[in-house]
Design an enzyme around this catalytic site. Structure first.
Site, short mmCIF file in Angstrom:
data_model
loop_
_atom_site.label_atom_id
_atom_site.label_comp_id
_atom_site.label_asym_id
_atom_site.label_seq_id
_atom_site.Cartn_x
_atom_site.Cartn_y
_atom_site.Cartn_z
CG HIS A 33 20.76 -17.90 9.04
ND1 HIS A 33 20.30 -19.57 8.51
CD2 HIS A 33 20.30 -18.36 10.27
CE1 HIS A 33 19.88 -20.05 9.37
NE2 HIS A 33 19.71 -19.93 10.56
CE1 TYR A 34 22.73 -15.92 1.45
CE2 TYR A 34 25.23 -15.46 2.00
CZ TYR A 34 24.19 -16.82 1.32
OH TYR A 34 24.29 -16.70 0.08
CB THR A 35 17.93 -12.40 3.38
OG1 THR A 35 18.98 -11.22 3.15
CG2 THR A 35 17.94 -12.00 5.99
CD GLU A 98 17.46 -15.60 7.12
OE1 GLU A 98 18.23 -15.16 6.94
OE2 GLU A 98 17.50 -17.19 7.17
CG HIS A 140 22.14 -21.74 7.37
ND1 HIS A 140 21.06 -21.35 6.57
CD2 HIS A 140 21.57 -23.06 7.27
CE1 HIS A 140 20.08 -22.74 6.14
NE2 HIS A 140 20.57 -23.29 7.38
#
Length: 250
Positions: A33-35, A98, A140
């Site tokens: 994921h990225y935040t 993350e 994601h």
């Protein structure tokens, strides 16, 4: 609430209360994921906020520092509603990382080298220890294409594959020619839907190229053919998908 980290690559434990028991025995996916937030510190706090009801097993800062937030044996709340290869409780069978990054809303800048090197080391450590198959290292956006875009088309999946993490083939060159797009129907659409479903995407075979299918094609392009992200199944997209299916481990 503290716990012992699962890997020596962790610099600190920053525990999140947003976790629970896994359902079932399988733990065979790694989700990146990225935040999608302006600062790493703000994102880290959100992942610890009980009201936010989100978390991850690991968090990687821009400078490569790695913290662990949830023990791998427990279920972190990182993936939400989604599906892959018939599995719908993604959180129960996956580990989530993350990556601190502003995301599409922040202009989708390149990921820093120190951060990607740390993600590659951490991901490699996880997939080796947990025997996670290469095709089950996912974005994601792969498991939730209608809702999510992360970690985005600037994430260097090819670099991770060079480090032994994830499934990758060289994308077919983008060329003009025949394509499938929104509104198309018929056997060619059915065939593409069957290929997407065979690889793992949640794609019913209906024979109609609708908005949901466009989201799936877009997610595929973000991960495997990032030169053009438009949700149109051109020859490059279809050929890359075919090559990935052919290259799947037995």
């Amino acid at each position: 609430m503290s716990f012992a980290p699962d890997t020596p690559l962790v610099q600190a434990v920053v525990a999140s209360p947003n976790r629970g028991a896994r359902a079932g025995d399988a733990l065979d996916m790694l989700i990146l994921h990225y935040t999608g937030m302006p600062t790493a510190e703000g994102a880290l706090e959100r992942l610890r906020d009980p009201a936010a009801e989100v978390s991850a097993h690991y968090f990687v800062f821009e400078d490569g520092r790695v913290v662990q937030m949830v023990p791998e044996a427990e279920r972190a709340w990182h993936a939400g509603a989604g599906a892959w290869a018939g599995v719908r409780d993604i959180n129960s069978c996956s580990i989530g990382i993350e990556i601190a990054h502003p995301g599409h809303a922040g202009g989708l800048p390149p990921y820093p080298e120190a951060q990607i090197a740390a993600v590659a080391r951490l991901a490699r450590d996880i997939v080796v220890r947990r025997a996670i198959p290469a095709p089950r290292v996912l974005a994601h956006s792969d498991v939730a294409p209608a809702r999510k875009e992360d970690p985005g088309e600037t994430f260097p999946w090819e670099r991770l594959a060079q480090e032994g993490v994830g499934h990758w083939v060289p994308p077919a060159p983008v060329r003009d020619g025949r394509f499938l797009a929104m509104g198309d129907t018929g056997q060619p659409v059915e065939a593409l839907q069957a290929m997407l479903a065979l690889y793992g995407y949640e794609q019913p075979v209906t024979g109609g190229f609708d908005a949901a299918m466009r989201a799936v094609v877009t997610a595929f392009q973000r991960h495997f053919r990032p030169a053009r992200i438009d949700g149109v199944a051109d020859s490059s997209t279809i050929t890359t998908l075919r090559d990935l299916i052919a290259a799947q481990p037995a």
